[in-house]
Write an enzyme that holds these catalytic residues in place. Structure first.
Site, PDB file in Angstrom:
ATOM      1  CE  LYS A   1      -4.183  -1.812   2.188  1.00  0.00           C
ATOM      2  NZ  LYS A   1      -5.037  -1.767   3.390  1.00  0.00           N
TER       3      LYS A   1
ATOM      4  CE  LYS B   1      -5.134  -8.117  -1.472  1.00  0.00           C
ATOM      5  NZ  LYS B   1      -5.501  -7.741  -0.171  1.00  0.00           N
TER       6      LYS B   1
ATOM      7  CE  LYS C   1     -12.607  -3.896   1.123  1.00  0.00           C
ATOM      8  NZ  LYS C   1     -11.588  -3.290   1.978  1.00  0.00           N
TER       9      LYS C   1
END
Ligand code: TYM
Length: 329
Positions: free
Chosen positions: A114, A195, A198
């Site tokens: 992130k 993966k 969202k």
């Protein structure tokens, strides 16, 4: 005493079928077993570790809470609440920060991923796993049902619980992760090496729980496949098709072998067409319930308020003990 289950979803991005198959679907099964005390939280304080637009965040929090109810989380059987409504989460987070080695936070895979996407790395993003530990430890949680990507955070939580207990005396239950065999890591439809997420930039990466049927069909149609045309589960050689098979199996409640057999000698297009319908059908009931619940946000809010009141009862007990143990007056 019933064992305690705690889990949560951050109201950031679009809730997608990875969240559903990796987490929510397990939660409902656990709730329906009646064997546990189940607590499900909308973790809004985690969402703001990445900058959020306040109005959009407010809408997202309500969307996630409404989705919890639409997927079958039942306020008669489970506690549902918003993290920021119980201020003990933030307080315990602070206290846990004071026993968390900086190096542990810096080596977290999610932090590394992130922070790479951020222009400026904020302290909240680094401390994200400590807040997650606070969520879990406040309720003396025994089991945490999550997808595989959260495993490292739960390991850190276990380490912090043990460290606190050793330093200040037995206070926290040391939780265990609870991870599904299939569905623990649903991969992106546009790239089976990563993966499903969202917060993916490309909406073809995921199927959102609220995607309408025509969008689901379109996204499955353009989902990447592997070079040989056989419908066979082989994670190494055929990661894309293996991912689609896993999704099919979880929605249709069929084994991979059953699906492989059904599509023996058949091509991708027939398989994909059926897969899209399996997902459309699988999501239809929750989408219908969502549409109903959405009409009455006040009723959803009332459930969340009541949930927070109940959550506070347990959280404040833990916090009194924690304050006393560390020497606060
Ligand atoms: P979050 O919001 O990213 O994801 C919510 C849940 O969905 C799972 N998940 C997946 N499972 C399978 N395949 C995927 N592609 C996939 N993507 C997401 C996640 O593993 C998770 O279970 N830090 C957490 C939220 C949180 C939490 C907690 C969870 C905060 N406090 C305490 C449990 C206990 C998170 O960001 O999940």
């Amino acid at each position: 005493m019933k064992k305690v289950i705690f889990s949560g979803i951050a109201p950031s991005g679009t809730i997608q079928i990875g969240n559903y198959l990796g987490a929510i679907k397990q939660w409902i099964k656990i709730q329906e077993s009646g064997e546990f005390r189940t607590i499900f939280c909308v973790v809004d304080e985690h969402a703001i570790t990445i900058p959020q637009d306040p109005e959009k965040l407010r809408a997202k929090i309500m969307e996630v809470a409404t989705l919890y109810l639409a997927t079958g989380i039942n306020p008669e059987k489970s506690l549902i609440f918003i993290q920021s409504h119980v201020s003990d989460h933030a307080e315990l987070n602070w206290i846990l920060n004071t026993i968390t080695p900086l190096g542990e936070l810096q080596r977290m895979t999610q932090f590394k991923d992130k922070s790479q996407k951020q222009k400026s790395i904020l302290a909240g993003l680094l401390n994200y796993p400590t807040l997650m530990a606070a969520d879990i430890l406040l309720y003396q949680t025994d089991l945490v049902p999550v997808g595989e990507d959260q495993l490292q955070h739960i390991e850190l939580t276990r380490m912090l619980a043990k460290k606190f207990n050793a330093q200040f005396g037995e206070t926290f239950t040391v939780p265990e992760p609870m991870i599904n065999k299939t569905g623990a890591r649903i991969m992106g439809l546009d790239n089976p090496e990563h993966k499903m997420s969202k917060s993916a930039e490309n909406p073809n990466n995921y199927i959102a729980l609220l995607d309408p049927p025509e969008i689901i069909r379109k996204k499955i149609k353009v989902a990447v496949t592997d070079s040989s045309s056989e419908i066979k589960y082989d994670k190494e050689k055929k990661p894309a098709v293996s991912n689609l098979l896993a999704i099919y199996g979880l929605f249709a409640e069929k084994t991979i072998e059953e699906i492989e057999k059904k599509y023996q000698g058949k091509g991708y297009s027939e398989f994909k067409k059926d897969l899209a319908e399996v997902i459309v059908e699988g999501l239809a009931p929750l989408q219908a319930r969502y549409k109903e619940l959405e009409k009455n946000p006040d009723a959803v809010m009332a459930i969340l308020k009541k949930g927070a009141e109940k959550a506070k009862e347990t959280a404040s007990q833990t916090m009194s003990e924690v304050r006393q143990k560390i020497g606060f007056i």
